[in-house]
Write a protein that holds these residues in place. Structure first.
Motif, short mmCIF file in Angstrom:
data_model
loop_
_atom_site.label_atom_id
_atom_site.label_comp_id
_atom_site.label_asym_id
_atom_site.label_seq_id
_atom_site.Cartn_x
_atom_site.Cartn_y
_atom_site.Cartn_z
N GLU A 130 -62.71 -0.64 0.11
CA GLU A 130 -61.34 -0.20 -0.17
C GLU A 130 -61.34 0.91 -1.22
O GLU A 130 -60.57 1.87 -1.12
CB GLU A 130 -60.49 -1.36 -0.66
N LYS A 131 -62.21 0.77 -2.22
CA LYS A 131 -62.30 1.79 -3.27
C LYS A 131 -62.72 3.13 -2.67
O LYS A 131 -62.15 4.18 -3.02
CB LYS A 131 -63.30 1.35 -4.34
N GLU B 147 -59.73 4.54 -0.77
CA GLU B 147 -58.70 5.03 -1.69
C GLU B 147 -59.14 6.32 -2.37
O GLU B 147 -58.33 7.23 -2.55
CB GLU B 147 -58.35 3.97 -2.74
N ARG C 86 -58.59 9.02 0.11
CA ARG C 86 -57.16 9.33 0.21
C ARG C 86 -56.68 10.15 -0.99
O ARG C 86 -55.87 11.07 -0.85
CB ARG C 86 -56.34 8.05 0.31
#
Length: 125
Positions: A40-41, A44, A47
């Protein structure tokens, strides 16, 4: 007495084995959670990089200048558009110390005049 001690040690060993098994399961679950969070890191971070690139594009001065030119009819402030506070009050019909004088934008009194900075690259004639 030997049987009680042996039985107690077997119970202690079984408890230790159960505790180790439970701890190992917790470690495996924690590692799975850590891998998920790290993934997820990375997503993100990617993004965030995309959003920063979009912001840089949207805030590009050349792009904004083209949009402003296309949608507005703004121009550089002319010298005759600059008023002092006294001239502004007089033009709005307020009481002025100089009611008998004709208020003209080019006649800037020495006291109370507004200081205006000239934009760089702008010539005054």
């Amino acid at each position: 007495m030997l049987r009680i001690t042996t039985f107690f040690l077997c119970l202690l060993l079984a408890g230790a084995a159960a505790g180790r098994y439970k701890a190992e399961g917790s470690v495996v679950e924690a590692r799975k959670e850590l891998r998920r969070i790290e993934a997820e890191k990375v997503d993100e971070t990617h993004r965030i990089q995309i959003l920063k690139a979009e912001i840089a594009y949207l805030e590009n001065p050349d792009r904004l200048q083209k949009i402003a030119d296309a949608r507005t009819k703004l121009s550089v402030t002319a010298r005759d558009q600059i008023y002092s506070s006294e001239q502004l009050a007089a033009s709005l019909g307020g009481d002025s110390e100089r009611d008998d004088e004709k208020v003209h934008p080019m006649s800037v009194p020495s006291s109370g005049a507004l200081a205006m900075a000239e934009p760089s690259g702008v010539r005054r004639e």
